[in-house]
Design an enzyme around this catalytic site. Structure first.
Site, short mmCIF file in Angstrom:
data_model
loop_
_atom_site.label_atom_id
_atom_site.label_comp_id
_atom_site.label_asym_id
_atom_site.label_seq_id
_atom_site.Cartn_x
_atom_site.Cartn_y
_atom_site.Cartn_z
N CYS C 410 0.80 -1.21 0.00
CA CYS C 410 0.00 0.00 0.00
C CYS C 410 0.84 1.27 0.00
O CYS C 410 0.49 2.25 -0.65
CB CYS C 410 -0.95 0.00 1.17
SG CYS C 410 -0.15 -0.27 2.74
N HIS C 454 -1.98 0.54 7.13
CA HIS C 454 -2.33 0.88 5.76
C HIS C 454 -1.85 2.31 5.48
O HIS C 454 -1.58 3.08 6.40
CB HIS C 454 -3.85 0.77 5.61
CG HIS C 454 -4.30 0.77 4.18
ND1 HIS C 454 -3.75 -0.06 3.23
CD2 HIS C 454 -5.25 1.49 3.53
CE1 HIS C 454 -4.35 0.16 2.06
NE2 HIS C 454 -5.27 1.10 2.22
N ASP C 470 -7.86 5.86 -2.27
CA ASP C 470 -7.02 4.73 -1.87
C ASP C 470 -6.64 3.95 -3.12
O ASP C 470 -7.42 3.14 -3.60
CB ASP C 470 -7.78 3.82 -0.89
CG ASP C 470 -6.87 2.73 -0.34
OD1 ASP C 470 -5.69 2.66 -0.77
OD2 ASP C 470 -7.32 1.96 0.53
#
Lengths: 331, 319, 654
Positions: C410, C454, C470
């Protein structure tokens, strides 16, 4: 600074001692340690423990650390519980004098105390002595429903009665953090015998034979004649020579031991100072006892008849110890 | 408490009367020693043996002799010397020319009351011959066993151990004696009476038999029957426990010694007409029973047996 | 305290050494190796010295040891303060004390040090799993102390252990009372040292690989209890530190710089929840994006909308928060903020990415939404792979990732996305935090672990303000809807608890976590409010500090009365039977006549003496004596003897 602290401490202890004495009064034998007369204070270790807990408490509050606080509270409680235990260990103990053991001047007299209780739980680590944490203190355990004894020793400095005025029973069971103690003011005394003179003068000697009063002395030392053989006589004592001569069976007889008897007289030692006379008499008494000889003792106003044995010896020594020179002079 | 009001058999005088008569008779002879006389009788009734420790001349022989007469027992006296042999005590097999056989000549131990005088003057070997006979009530010579007469009672005398030339009885042997007593000097007034009065030996001859050997056996049988309550046994055990834990003694009372203490107390209770043993009975016999069994760690600690007894008694509370 | 004839063997040494070992145990991973080794050596030496009766170390040697150790500790930590250096110092003190241990007092001091070490371990951590060790060590140290102070003639070990256990059981109720009622003043009273020790958790810097490293840990980061419905997984973005400064490789929080607070408007219903954070030694408080209300006394909000606690979270901390899913944050953007969030390094790194941004900007001029959309489409359509083990990247990390390797976690996506956005002239920043979380049906709360860590982006759009984008969701939507395990390739190793765990084991784990949650809420987080709640439940109206103090004093008093009564009961004399009691009555009455029984005088003998001393009482006393003797010592006491004895004693008049 240190000296000043020590002085202050001694002063406080003296004051406290006097206060306790006033509060309790003199004790009569036997003494029961009741709750009201047991005092309790933290020991040095206990103070350190308290300081440690304070630090822990502050730290725990500061960091809002509940587990740290929990440990602190557990240790605080443990400390308080041991405080109660120290108190409970002492409460209900009974003490009495078993015996006051006499001794010679220059030596020591001993007081044997019996500690007892009637509970079903043992009372460990009871300490008896004259002051706190002294090297001469005696530590003893009381088994369940049992008793145990402890001996207190005092130096015998002067002839006569040595009084045990005050002693302390204490315990720091179970963790040594708190010390519970009780002060006892007993009316015990022991006798200090005169110091035996270093070198004995030759004792006055009177030889008597006290042996034959009832039986006719039968001893083994001196041959005294023959008598007809009886069953039970030792075969070794049969006069075989006489038997061989055909004179019949005879048993050899021996005369009894001469029993030597002394009279130790205070007046016979004129010329010596009073105390020296007593010391001399003391030495004679001990020597005669050692040799198994009988003796009598004469002091002004006191007279002990001829006898032997440890009890007799002790009677004589006690008479010497308690002899009042001034009264004697007056008499 | 007293059994005196119990209906006594007309033919048989009650045990109490017998005892009273015996004590009275003995006190005529042995002046001023009533306690010792009673202890001596108690020891006899409890089937124990007696050790008297004292200097010569205080009347040990007279006591033994009087006891024998008063109880109608056959009596022998053995003078222990350093050259005494076991055979001098138990007897010897002698070859008889007439029959051409060995015949066992019974030694002085074959009597109902044996006085072993100055037992610590003999060698341990001779001592042990007597002690074995005392223990087993029989003697063995040349492979033959000869039972001793019943009742069998030994009074041994011992000089104070501080006299020279003695073999003190070992502690293990002392345990064979139920009691040890000391007679001591008589009080001055009684001594005067002794000096003025008739010869004790003449009085002995006049002493009537108070208890027959059969009655004595009955008495001995009655001793273990005297009731000892649980409270009393607690007390006896407390005494034993104290001696075992007290630091002043080398070792505490052995189980055998505890039984001896109880037996002696039972005998004492019987003599005093108590239905059950009282703590006083234990207290009365205790100094004599434990005095020679407890060795003090510190030799100078106790003056005599009485003091050891007092010491133990003072330390144990009566339940 | 000093034994006059101290035996050569020191009583209780073995126990003290064992207790010390137990207390030092949990510190060992945090201690320098030489400290542990030194302590071990000293323990072994002291033990053999005790066995052989060797002389102890002379004073100069001990002084040298203490001095050298102190200097060495100072050299290691640059301080003697703080938990790390303090612990090491305590351990060395114990070792130095062991060198000179002669008396029970010395051993006691070592036991005290042991307790301090236990305490220090609790400052470090307060987890439930420590409890058995804590209780065991406390017990062991107490046993050691008991052993040290037992009198010599005493006691097999079993005896000592039982006696200590009894003491602790007696102390436990009082400890509980103190714990519940001792006032918890809101601390701190003095400055708390900023801890240097590392804790697992987010950092204020992000380099490629950081988050994937963090994800490898199964540790719990925080737990959340929702007061309403639990939002679906794809909405559970837990906002942490926001990173603005990029150096071509790493992202950082700006150092103390003032920016105006953006204006935020919320729409729709709020979501109320309580978040309980495990200590992470930083100030930020994770919150569901975007928090609307928080306890103002303890928490402030930064300019980039992250919640900050007043102090580092060093203990388990819980906060009641409200968040809204629907909001507008920063309708207008301050110039300084815009500058900050458009800045890129000027050294020409990641040139291809910058070029891509510029190209997008020219293609969709004035339409930032289209720029965002196109980049996301690029992630979705080109062969980008979501993996926990991305290839290593060199200087132009973003370029290499975007155009060469195309494999990343991520943080790679968030970083690359933000860089391209900035190049395209869209203000953007990286937000780190957690995403998702596992619902624990046993406790009815959400567990968020480090593996849920994250990173995503926020872009500022005209009219919409800061909006969350995202990029990971474009590449691996499974990660957002499910968890890490659903998103990465099957053959990729992931943290043990995620894959290959049997369902039963997972249940057990969740159960254990629920218990830990209760422990945290009830014990670790017990505070003044909990105390007031407790009093309230006990029926105290409107509880305050005074009520708390009174309650504490009252319950302490009750406890001490109970304890004293218990001890008196334990040490009670055994009960007397009837004859004994009646005899006591007789003794009490005869005392009026001046008669007291001697210490060893038997009851019968005493009454007999009294009969002689008081002839007027001879008759009744005689009866009493006979009855008493019959009852106590007689062969067969009659049933009515006791009644007769009672009567005789009661009618005795002196």
């Amino acid at each position: 600074m240190r000296r000043w602290l020590r002085y202050l401490r001694a002063r406080i202890e003296r004051r406290a001692g006097a206060w306790i004495r006033r509060r309790q009064g003199a004790d009569t034998d036997p003494v029961e340690l009741r709750r009201q007369r047991i005092y309790i204070l933290p020991t040095r270790l206990g103070v350190a423990y308290g300081a440690m807990l304070c630090a822990m408490l502050l730290g725990g509050m500061n960091y809002n650390n509940n587990l740290g606080l929990g440990l602190t509270f557990l240790l605080v409680s443990l400390g308080l519980v041991t405080m109660h235990h120290a108190h409970g260990t002492l409460a209900g103990v009974r003490l009495r004098l078993l015996e006051a053991v006499p001794g010679f001047v220059g030596g020591e007299v001993r007081f044997r105390l019996l500690l007892e209780h009637s509970s079903n739980v043992a009372r460990p680590a009871l300490e008896i002595g004259f002051a706190r944490a002294e090297s001469g203190n005696v530590t003893t355990d009381l088994p369940p429903r049992g008793s145990s004894d402890a001996t207190l020793v005092l130096p015998a400095q002067r002839r006569g009665r040595v009084a045990l005025e005050r002693f302390i029973v204490s315990t720091s069971h179970p963790f040594g953090l708190f010390r519970a103690w009780a002060v006892v003011h007993p009316a015990y005394s022991a006798i200090a015998w005169p110091r035996p003179a270093e070198r004995a003068m030759p004792p006055p000697l009177i030889a008597t034979d006290t042996g034959g009063a009832q039986t006719g002395a039968i001893g083994a030392e001196d041959f005294a004649g023959l008598r007809p053989f009886q069953a039970g006589d030792s075969l070794r004592r049969v006069a075989w020579k006489a038997y061989a001569r055909g004179q019949g069976l005879y048993t050899k007889q021996f005369a009894g031991t001469d029993v030597v008897s002394h009279v130790f007289d205070y007046e016979s030692l004129a010329g010596l100072p009073a105390e020296s006379r007593l010391e001399q008499l003391c030495r004679w008494v001990l020597d005669a006892q050692e040799r198994g000889e009988a003796f009598a003792l004469r002091l002004p106003g006191t007279s002990i008849d001829t006898n032997v044995g440890p009890a007799h010896r002790e009677r004589c020594l006690n008479a010497l110890a308690l002899f009042e020179v001034r009264e004697a002079a007056r008499a | 408490m007293s059994t005196a009001n119990e209906p006594a058999a007309t033919a048989e005088p009650s045990l109490n009367e017998l005892i009273a008569a015996a004590v009275a008779g003995l006190n005529e002879i042995i002046l001023g020693k009533e306690t010792q006389v009673r202890l001596c009788l108690a020891c006899l009734f409890a089937r124990g043996h007696l050790l008297i420790e004292d200097i010569p001349g205080v009347g040990k022989t007279t006591l033994a002799h009087a006891l024998a007469r008063s109880l109608g027992l056959s009596y022998q006296r053995i003078q222990f010397t350093s050259d005494l042999l076991p055979a001098d005590i138990i007897g010897i097999s002698v070859f008889e020319a007439d029959t051409g056989q060995f015949r066992f000549h019974r030694g002085p131990v074959f009597a109902q009351l044996v006085l072993a005088d100055e037992v610590n003057r003999a060698t341990p070997k001779a001592q042990s011959a007597l002690l074995e006979a005392m223990e087993e009530h029989q003697v063995t010579a040349d492979g033959q066993t000869y039972p001793l007469t019943e009742p069998f009672f030994v009074i041994a005398t011992q000089n104070p151990s501080y006299q020279v030339g003695t073999y003190p009885l070992p502690e293990s042997q002392l345990d064979r004696f139920l009691m040890r007593i000391e007679l001591g000097y008589p009080a001055a007034s009684l001594e005067r009476q002794l000096l003025l009065g008739r010869d004790r030996r003449d009085l002995l001859d006049e002493l009537a038999t108070a208890i027959t050997p059969q009655q004595l056996l009955r008495l001995q049988g009655a001793v273990p029957q005297v009731h000892a309550s649980a409270a009393l046994l607690d007390y006896v055990q407390a005494v034993a426990r104290y001696t075992r834990q007290a630091p002043e003694f080398e070792a505490g009372l052995s189980p055998r010694a505890v039984i001896a203490l109880l037996r002696a107390a039972q005998a004492w209770a019987l003599m005093h007409g108590h239905e059950g043993v009282l703590p006083e009975d234990v207290q009365a016999v205790l100094p004599s029973v434990v005095g020679h069994r407890l060795a003090a760690r510190d030799d100078a600690r106790f003056r005599d047996a009485g003091e050891i007894g007092q010491h133990v008694l003072a330390a144990v509370a009566v339940p | 305290m000093r034994e006059p004839n101290a035996p050569s063997r020191l009583r209780g040494l073995a126990w003290v050494l064992a207790a010390l070992a137990a207390a030092v145990g949990p510190h060992v991973p945090h201690l320098p190796a030489w400290v542990t080794l030194l302590l071990l050596a000293v323990c072994a030496w002291r033990w053999t010295a005790d066995l052989r009766g060797t002389r102890l170390a002379p004073l100069p040697l001990r002084v040298v040891v203490v001095l050298v150790s102190t200097v060495a500790i100072f050299g290691t930590y640059r301080t003697l303060n703080g938990i790390e250096a303090g612990t090491a110092f305590l351990v060395l003190m114990a070792a130095a004390k062991l060198l000179e241990t002669r008396t029970s007092r010395d051993l006691t001091v070592i036991v005290f040090i042991g307790w301090f070490l236990l305490y220090a371990a609790l400052l470090r951590e307060q987890s439930l799993s420590q409890l058995p060790w804590l209780l065991g060590s406390t017990f062991l140290t107490a046993v050691a102390l008991m052993r040290v102070h037992a009198s010599s003639a005493q006691a097999p070990a079993g005896h000592i252990v039982r006696r200590t256990l009894r003491l602790l059981l007696l102390a436990a109720p009082l400890a509980l009372l103190l714990f519940l009622l001792f006032p918890r003043l809101p601390g701190p009273f003095w400055g708390i040292d900023s801890r240097t020790e590392a804790r697992t958790g987010l950092d204020d810097e992000m380099t490629p690989g950081d988050v994937s490293d963090l994800s490898a840990s199964g540790e719990v980061a925080f737990r959340v209890r929702f007061f309403g419905a639990t939002p679906p997984p794809e909405q559970r973005y837990w906002r942490g530190p926001v990173l603005h400064e990029f150096d071509g490789r790493s992202w950082r929080r700006p150092s103390a710089q003032a920016f105006p607070q953006p204006q935020v408007t919320f729409r729709g219903p709020g979501i109320r929840y309580r978040i309980t954070l495990q200590p992470h030694a930083r100030r930020w408080v994770l919150a569901l994006d975007l928090p609307a209300t928080w306890p103002e006394r303890e928490i402030t909000q930064s300019f980039d909308l992250t919640l900050l606690s007043a102090r580092p979270i060093n203990n388990v901390a819980a906060f009641d928060l409200t968040s809204h899913m629907d909001f507008t944050a920063g309708a207008s953007l301050a110039a300084s903020m815009r500058r900050k969030d458009l800045a890129l390094p000027l050294d020409g790194t990641n040139a291809r990415s910058v070029a891509l941004g510029r190209e997008l900007a020219t293609r969709h001029a004035g339409n930032p939404r289209a720029i965002v959309g196109e980049l996301l489409t690029m992630f979705r359509q080109q062969p980008f792979v979501y993996t926990m083990q991305p290839p290593l990247l060199a200087d132009n990390a973003v370029d290499e990732f975007l155009f060469d390797t195309r494999k990343g976690f991520c943080e790679h996506y968030a970083s690359a996305f933000t860089v391209v956005m900035r190049a395209a002239g869209v203000p953007a920043r990286v937000v780190t935090g957690y995403q998702g979380g596992e619902f624990n049906p046993f406790g009815g709360y959400l567990i968020v672990r480090q593996s849920d860590a994250h990173a995503w982006s926020e872009v500022w759009l005209e009219g919409r303000g800061w909006s969350r984008v995202d990029p990971t969701a474009a590449v691996a939507p499974e990660r957002i809807q499910g968890s890490l395990i659903d998103a990465v390739a099957e053959d990729e190793p992931v943290p043990g608890r995620l894959r290959d765990a049997s369902p039963l084991w997972l249940q057990v784990e969740l159960g254990w976590d629920a218990v830990n949650d209760i422990w945290n809420q009830r014990v670790v987080r017990f505070d003044a409010q909990s105390q007031f709640d407790l009093l309230d439940r006990l029926g105290v109206d409107d509880p305050d500090w005074r009520a708390l103090g009174l309650g504490l004093a009252g319950s302490l008093a009750v406890f001490f009365v109970v304890l004293s009564t218990y001890l008196a009961w334990r040490y009670r004399p055994p009960p007397r039977d009837w004859p004994g009691r009646l005899h006591d009555v007789v003794v009490a009455r005869l005392r009026k006549r001046g008669l007291t029984p001697g210490p060893a005088e038997s009851p019968v003998a005493f009454i007999e003496r009294a009969e002689q001393a008081c002839p007027d009482l001879a008759r009744p006393l005689g009866d009493i004596r006979k009855l008493y003797a019959a009852l106590r010592y007689g062969p067969s006491p009659r049933i009515d003897d006791l009644q007769r004895l009672k009567h005789a004693v009661n009618s005795l008049r002196v």
